[in-house]
Design a protein around this motif. Structure first.
Motif, PDB file in Angstrom:
ATOM      1  N   LEU A 208       0.814  -1.211   0.000  1.00  0.00           N
ATOM      2  CA  LEU A 208       0.000   0.000   0.000  1.00  0.00           C
ATOM      3  C   LEU A 208       0.844   1.257   0.000  1.00  0.00           C
ATOM      4  CD1 LEU A 208      -2.709  -0.928   2.666  1.00  0.00           C
ATOM      5  CD2 LEU A 208      -2.790  -1.308   0.190  1.00  0.00           C
ATOM      6  N   LYS A 209       0.328   2.293  -0.663  1.00  0.00           N
ATOM      7  CA  LYS A 209       0.959   3.606  -0.596  1.00  0.00           C
ATOM      8  C   LYS A 209       0.627   4.277   0.727  1.00  0.00           C
ATOM      9  CE  LYS A 209       0.859   4.388  -5.622  1.00  0.00           C
ATOM     10  NZ  LYS A 209       0.186   3.129  -5.995  1.00  0.00           N
ATOM     11  N   SER A 210      -0.587   4.006   1.231  1.00  0.00           N
ATOM     12  CA  SER A 210      -1.066   4.607   2.477  1.00  0.00           C
ATOM     13  C   SER A 210      -2.352   3.900   2.875  1.00  0.00           C
ATOM     14  CB  SER A 210      -1.335   6.097   2.265  1.00  0.00           C
ATOM     15  OG  SER A 210      -1.978   6.677   3.386  1.00  0.00           O
ATOM     16  N   THR A 211      -2.735   4.012   4.146  1.00  0.00           N
ATOM     17  CA  THR A 211      -4.066   3.538   4.520  1.00  0.00           C
ATOM     18  C   THR A 211      -5.110   4.629   4.325  1.00  0.00           C
ATOM     19  OG1 THR A 211      -3.607   4.088   6.836  1.00  0.00           O
ATOM     20  CG2 THR A 211      -3.252   1.794   6.147  1.00  0.00           C
ATOM     21  N   ASP A 212      -4.662   5.847   4.024  1.00  0.00           N
ATOM     22  CA  ASP A 212      -5.573   6.906   3.587  1.00  0.00           C
ATOM     23  C   ASP A 212      -5.894   6.656   2.117  1.00  0.00           C
ATOM     24  OD1 ASP A 212      -5.208   8.034   6.071  1.00  0.00           O
ATOM     25  OD2 ASP A 212      -3.932   9.674   5.359  1.00  0.00           O
ATOM     26  N   GLY A 213      -7.144   6.859   1.730  1.00  0.00           N
ATOM     27  CA  GLY A 213      -7.474   6.689   0.322  1.00  0.00           C
ATOM     28  C   GLY A 213      -8.952   6.444   0.096  1.00  0.00           C
ATOM     29  N   VAL A 214      -9.277   6.108  -1.120  1.00  0.00           N
ATOM     30  CA  VAL A 214     -10.667   5.877  -1.528  1.00  0.00           C
ATOM     31  C   VAL A 214     -11.145   4.526  -1.000  1.00  0.00           C
ATOM     32  CG1 VAL A 214     -12.191   5.559  -3.532  1.00  0.00           C
ATOM     33  CG2 VAL A 214     -10.386   7.302  -3.581  1.00  0.00           C
ATOM     34  N   TYR A 215     -12.416   4.450  -0.620  1.00  0.00           N
ATOM     35  CA  TYR A 215     -12.988   3.164  -0.232  1.00  0.00           C
ATOM     36  C   TYR A 215     -14.080   2.764  -1.219  1.00  0.00           C
ATOM     37  CZ  TYR A 215     -16.733   5.896   2.115  1.00  0.00           C
ATOM     38  OH  TYR A 215     -17.759   6.756   2.410  1.00  0.00           O
ATOM     39  N   GLY A 216     -14.358   1.460  -1.267  1.00  0.00           N
ATOM     40  CA  GLY A 216     -15.349   0.954  -2.206  1.00  0.00           C
ATOM     41  C   GLY A 216     -15.697  -0.490  -1.909  1.00  0.00           C
ATOM     42  N   ILE A 217     -16.035  -1.240  -2.962  1.00  0.00           N
ATOM     43  CA  ILE A 217     -16.461  -2.630  -2.794  1.00  0.00           C
ATOM     44  C   ILE A 217     -15.766  -3.514  -3.818  1.00  0.00           C
ATOM     45  CG2 ILE A 217     -18.698  -2.151  -1.732  1.00  0.00           C
ATOM     46  CD1 ILE A 217     -19.979  -2.334  -4.487  1.00  0.00           C
ATOM     47  N   ARG A 218     -15.649  -4.768  -3.482  1.00  0.00           N
ATOM     48  CA  ARG A 218     -14.933  -5.731  -4.316  1.00  0.00           C
ATOM     49  C   ARG A 218     -15.774  -6.997  -4.490  1.00  0.00           C
ATOM     50  NH1 ARG A 218     -10.408  -7.316  -7.579  1.00  0.00           N
ATOM     51  NH2 ARG A 218     -10.245  -9.577  -7.310  1.00  0.00           N
ATOM     52  N   PHE A 219     -15.859  -7.485  -5.738  1.00  0.00           N
ATOM     53  CA  PHE A 219     -16.606  -8.711  -6.030  1.00  0.00           C
ATOM     54  C   PHE A 219     -15.767  -9.644  -6.891  1.00  0.00           C
ATOM     55  CE2 PHE A 219     -20.057  -6.254  -4.499  1.00  0.00           C
ATOM     56  CZ  PHE A 219     -21.087  -7.134  -4.178  1.00  0.00           C
ATOM     57  N   ALA A 220     -15.750 -10.921  -6.527  1.00  0.00           N
ATOM     58  CA  ALA A 220     -15.117 -11.931  -7.366  1.00  0.00           C
ATOM     59  C   ALA A 220     -15.961 -12.146  -8.620  1.00  0.00           C
ATOM     60  CB  ALA A 220     -14.976 -13.238  -6.596  1.00  0.00           C
ATOM     61  N   HIS A 221     -15.447 -12.957  -9.539  1.00  0.00           N
ATOM     62  CA  HIS A 221     -16.171 -13.166 -10.791  1.00  0.00           C
ATOM     63  C   HIS A 221     -17.420 -14.033 -10.580  1.00  0.00           C
ATOM     64  CE1 HIS A 221     -14.038 -17.177 -12.100  1.00  0.00           C
ATOM     65  NE2 HIS A 221     -14.260 -17.150 -10.805  1.00  0.00           N
ATOM     66  N   ASN A 222     -18.358 -13.875 -11.503  1.00  0.00           N
ATOM     67  CA  ASN A 222     -19.580 -14.686 -11.531  1.00  0.00           C
ATOM     68  C   ASN A 222     -20.317 -14.681 -10.189  1.00  0.00           C
ATOM     69  OD1 ASN A 222     -18.653 -15.258 -14.093  1.00  0.00           O
ATOM     70  ND2 ASN A 222     -17.956 -17.308 -13.601  1.00  0.00           N
ATOM     71  N   THR A 223     -20.599 -13.469  -9.703  1.00  0.00           N
ATOM     72  CA  THR A 223     -21.247 -13.311  -8.402  1.00  0.00           C
ATOM     73  C   THR A 223     -22.432 -12.358  -8.533  1.00  0.00           C
ATOM     74  OG1 THR A 223     -19.106 -13.616  -7.328  1.00  0.00           O
ATOM     75  CG2 THR A 223     -20.845 -12.697  -5.984  1.00  0.00           C
ATOM     76  N   ASP A 224     -23.465 -12.618  -7.743  1.00  0.00           N
ATOM     77  CA  ASP A 224     -24.698 -11.832  -7.804  1.00  0.00           C
ATOM     78  C   ASP A 224     -25.114 -11.486  -6.381  1.00  0.00           C
ATOM     79  OD1 ASP A 224     -27.004 -10.643  -8.780  1.00  0.00           O
ATOM     80  OD2 ASP A 224     -28.103 -12.535  -8.937  1.00  0.00           O
ATOM     81  N   ALA A 225     -25.035 -10.192  -6.007  1.00  0.00           N
ATOM     82  CA  ALA A 225     -25.345  -9.801  -4.630  1.00  0.00           C
ATOM     83  C   ALA A 225     -25.702  -8.325  -4.567  1.00  0.00           C
ATOM     84  CB  ALA A 225     -24.158 -10.093  -3.712  1.00  0.00           C
ATOM     85  N   THR A 226     -26.159  -7.890  -3.407  1.00  0.00           N
ATOM     86  CA  THR A 226     -26.487  -6.483  -3.190  1.00  0.00           C
ATOM     87  C   THR A 226     -25.641  -5.926  -2.048  1.00  0.00           C
ATOM     88  OG1 THR A 226     -28.260  -6.925  -1.593  1.00  0.00           O
ATOM     89  CG2 THR A 226     -28.867  -6.887  -3.931  1.00  0.00           C
ATOM     90  N   VAL A 227     -25.510  -4.605  -2.053  1.00  0.00           N
ATOM     91  CA  VAL A 227     -24.754  -3.905  -1.006  1.00  0.00           C
ATOM     92  C   VAL A 227     -25.623  -2.762  -0.482  1.00  0.00           C
ATOM     93  CG1 VAL A 227     -22.631  -2.703  -0.416  1.00  0.00           C
ATOM     94  CG2 VAL A 227     -22.613  -4.400  -2.263  1.00  0.00           C
ATOM     95  N   SER A 228     -25.811  -2.720   0.811  1.00  0.00           N
ATOM     96  CA  SER A 228     -26.599  -1.641   1.413  1.00  0.00           C
ATOM     97  C   SER A 228     -25.850  -1.048   2.599  1.00  0.00           C
ATOM     98  CB  SER A 228     -27.974  -2.163   1.856  1.00  0.00           C
ATOM     99  OG  SER A 228     -27.834  -3.216   2.786  1.00  0.00           O
ATOM    100  N   ASN A 229     -26.222   0.185   2.929  1.00  0.00           N
ATOM    101  CA  ASN A 229     -25.671   0.883   4.095  1.00  0.00           C
ATOM    102  C   ASN A 229     -24.142   0.981   4.057  1.00  0.00           C
ATOM    103  OD1 ASN A 229     -26.128   2.332   6.477  1.00  0.00           O
ATOM    104  ND2 ASN A 229     -25.804   0.538   7.768  1.00  0.00           N
TER     105      ASN A 229
END
Length: 235
Positions: A208-229
């Motif tokens: 890592l360059k830093s623990t400061d940075g952009v946050y988001g979500i990660r999904f493996a291939h061939n996956t179907d799901a939802t993300v809330s909150n």
């Protein structure tokens, strides 16, 4: 005296067949191409993994959409999604609820999904980030890119805190969080810390360059799901 060789051979063959069956359950499945794919959530971006990109796939082969305040994800190639405005610095916790309505709906073995933090240079060849992701069979993984991938708990690890689907096609929900606090970085699943790492071991050459940075979500291939909150909380 009866020879034991036939019995030894039979035992060896049975072991081979059993091992083969186990590996068959984890055999790689080909990346799908999601019909009507792409990103329709305002402000969000995405990047598929390098292997998929080299094979000619892109974020258009997966799908990120929104219904109300719930993100809906269907992959395609493994992919990371983020909004550049979502930035975390200092001490913080990023969390979200992940729901897989039908466990293994698009795949022949469990695939993970989870929280990304510490994103720098996302979408470029020099990107770096770390993620904590859960599988619907009770396993989890902590992994990073910097820009080459690096494993932090092997390919996967079991933990009783990770929820298990009742079976294929059944729903499973995970509360997943990543926390930066002082000199520690932790993966938290369903309220339990399942992995803690030293920040000094992560913010270093090739990681890592830093623990400061952009946050988001990660999904493996061939996956179907939802993300809330999806949210960030600070001390």
């Amino acid at each position: 005296m009866r020879s034991i060789l036939p019995y030894a051979f039979a035992a060896s063959l049975a072991c081979t067949l059993t091992t083969g069956a186990l590996f068959a359950q984890e055999s790689p499945d080909t990346n799908r191409k999601v019909a009507g794919g792409g990103i329709t959530v305002k402000g969000w971006e995405g990047k598929v993994d390098d292997a998929a990109e080299k094979a000619g796939q892109s974020a258009n082969d997966a799908k990120l959409s929104e219904q109300g305040k719930t993100l809906q994800v269907t992959t395609g190639p493994a992919i990371t999604y983020w909004n550049p405005k979502n930035v975390a610095k200092g001490d913080y916790t990023v969390s979200a609820t992940f729901n897989e309505p039908k466990f293994q709906n698009l795949n022949n073995h469990p695939h993970p999904y989870g929280i990304v933090i510490a994103g720098n240079g996302l979408g470029t060849a020099e990107q770096s980030y770390i993620y904590c992701a859960a599988y619907g069979n009770g396993n989890f993984i902590v992994r990073g890119f910097g820009p080459e991938p690096f494993q932090l708990n092997g390919r996967r690890e079991a933990n009783d805190a990770v929820h298990k689907a009742a079976g294929v096609g059944e729903p499973v929900t995970q509360e997943i969080a990543m926390q930066v606090k002082g000199d520690k970085v932790s993966c938290i699943i369903n309220g339990t810390v399942v992995k803690t790492l030293e920040k000094a071991d992560l913010v270093t050459a090739g990681k890592l360059k830093s623990t400061d940075g952009v946050y988001g979500i990660r999904f493996a291939h061939n996956t179907d799901a939802t993300v809330s909150n999806l949210k960030i909380t600070r001390p």
